[in-house]
Enzyme design. Sequence first.
Site, mmCIF file in Angstrom:
data_model
loop_
_atom_site.group_PDB
_atom_site.id
_atom_site.type_symbol
_atom_site.label_atom_id
_atom_site.label_comp_id
_atom_site.label_asym_id
_atom_site.label_seq_id
_atom_site.Cartn_x
_atom_site.Cartn_y
_atom_site.Cartn_z
ATOM 1 N N LYS A 81 78.146 143.754 48.458
ATOM 2 C CA LYS A 81 78.424 141.825 49.592
ATOM 3 C C LYS A 81 79.175 141.552 48.457
ATOM 4 O O LYS A 81 79.426 141.134 47.906
ATOM 5 C CB LYS A 81 77.762 141.240 50.260
ATOM 6 C CG LYS A 81 78.287 140.414 51.150
ATOM 7 C CD LYS A 81 76.889 140.133 51.542
ATOM 8 C CE LYS A 81 77.721 139.127 52.794
ATOM 9 N NZ LYS A 81 76.507 138.153 53.441
ATOM 10 N N SER A 156 76.428 138.665 58.478
ATOM 11 C CA SER A 156 77.986 138.699 57.719
ATOM 12 C C SER A 156 77.510 139.613 57.076
ATOM 13 O O SER A 156 78.670 140.102 56.765
ATOM 14 C CB SER A 156 78.051 136.832 56.737
ATOM 15 O OG SER A 156 76.522 137.519 55.956
ATOM 16 N N SER A 180 71.115 137.569 58.046
ATOM 17 C CA SER A 180 72.979 138.658 57.534
ATOM 18 C C SER A 180 72.353 139.931 56.973
ATOM 19 O O SER A 180 73.441 140.944 56.442
ATOM 20 C CB SER A 180 73.135 137.242 56.533
ATOM 21 O OG SER A 180 74.336 136.780 56.912
HETATM 22 N N1 GLN Z 1 74.447 134.431 61.670
HETATM 23 C C1 GLN Z 1 74.408 133.327 60.254
HETATM 24 C C2 GLN Z 1 74.649 131.673 60.155
HETATM 25 O O1 GLN Z 1 75.995 132.208 60.568
HETATM 26 C C3 GLN Z 1 73.469 133.379 59.673
HETATM 27 C C4 GLN Z 1 74.467 134.363 58.204
HETATM 28 C C5 GLN Z 1 74.257 134.702 57.093
HETATM 29 O O2 GLN Z 1 72.838 135.060 57.035
HETATM 30 N N2 GLN Z 1 74.568 134.208 56.009
HETATM 31 O O3 GLN Z 1 74.602 131.075 59.487
#
Ligand code: GLN
Length: 479
Positions: A81, A156, A180
């Site tokens: 990532k 994400s 994410s």
């Molecule tokens: N969807 C969640 C957020 O927007 C989790 C994001 C993540 O785990 N990086 O904060």
Amino acid sequence: MTREEILRADALTLGKLIKSGDLTSEQVTETFISAVKAEDGKYNSYITVSEDAVSEARQIDDKIMAGELTGPLAGVPVAVKDNICTKGMLTSCASKMLSNFIPPYDATVVKKLKAEGMVILGKTNMDEFAMGSTTETSFYGPTVNPRGTGRVPGGSSGGSAASVAADLAPVSLGSDTGGSIRQPASFCGVTGLKPTYGTVSRYGLVAFASSLDQIGPIGKTALDCAELYNAISGVDERDQSSTVSQKVDTKAVASFDVSGRKIGIPEEYFGEGIDEDVKARVMEAVKFYEDQGASVEKFKMPIIEYAIPTYYIIACAEACSNLSRYDGVKYGFRPEGVDNLMDLYIRSRSEGFGMEVKRRIMLGNFVLSSGYYDAYYNKALQAKALIKKAFDEAFEKYDVVIGPVAPTTALKAGESLSDPLKMYLGDICTVLINIIGLPAISVPCGNDRDGMPVGMQIIGKHYDEQTILGFAANYQRGV
Ligand code: GLN
């Protein structure tokens, strides 16, 4: 092996074939790199494709031949990532702010992958600074879900999940602050593990919300995730929250028996707002365990109601502090023609960050401001204690807690961009886990009426990756 067979194989199979000399790392890496170059235009799952992967693979082949690399993943390629630092390779966090940031060092996990003899294929697309659930907020454009045109891959870590689902990487690393890893794995029909907080070093992971962030593996199988988890976990003196963890016994995971194990099902995870097909598929998977002799009991966890506000207060508070370092001075983007220091700060941040990141910074500063600190931030910390208590009580009775990963399957592209609140609500099943640092895994368990994958979430006790991976592998053996 044909090109297609190599691309479809899981990481452990590739590792075995490389070890036995049936394949070389160079062959495998070349196959993936050329597939990414030819096909990723459709998905946009990578931001950067490595120029050096094939030559690195050649060096790894020499070390395997010389008996210097003997692990099960030696020679296997992996995608990383784009918020995990890779020495000499762009690490942009999918943000304009870091669109010129080439780290002078490797994150601890990347060092560990390299020590294992894994080859980095490139850096995967994501929501900007890991804020989002759709991979649509990327400065480099959205990623497309390989399982359904017009659907988001989740986020994400959307690029990490999509690259595995599209056979453009056998395994990948993602990061999970509130879901994410698990949610994109669920949307793309692959397996993703969010490890216990502290078991995998965060050194070199660009910080979003430090008390919640955790790096973890995404793969085609739970066994691949187990092996990759073993490769990246361990104490690191460079991460103060790093803790001792047991390595997973992968043989025991592969032959895991669920009979006599106790499964808890929180009723609220199957209540209003959860899609009927999602509920049905997850309950079918639970029935599969029950048929093998596991006991299943429903229980109430009313604290789930506070999951979203608690998470967004803590996450935004930590994010606004972490992101204050991007001021146009030390890192990344700096606009042309600024007159004074204040102008430099304002314009760098206004032009360098996207909408969602700005929204989080504003929310974070608001909940931390003196007039509102008690009303929001302190309340969230109190809720955190109650969430911990609810799970402690559940784990006195159950070995694992099972529910869906997300209330729905993959959303249609564009649907949630205009309605951020709707997107936040989609995190209801995953965020609790990060708030108290538990491990959880997302396992594909069939499709909905449109053929889109559904994910089951298996949540375990702290440091009990072994059991949740065992449950996941048992299901994958049986279906
Ligand atoms: N969807 C969640 C957020 O927007 C989790 C994001 C993540 O785990 N990086 O904060």
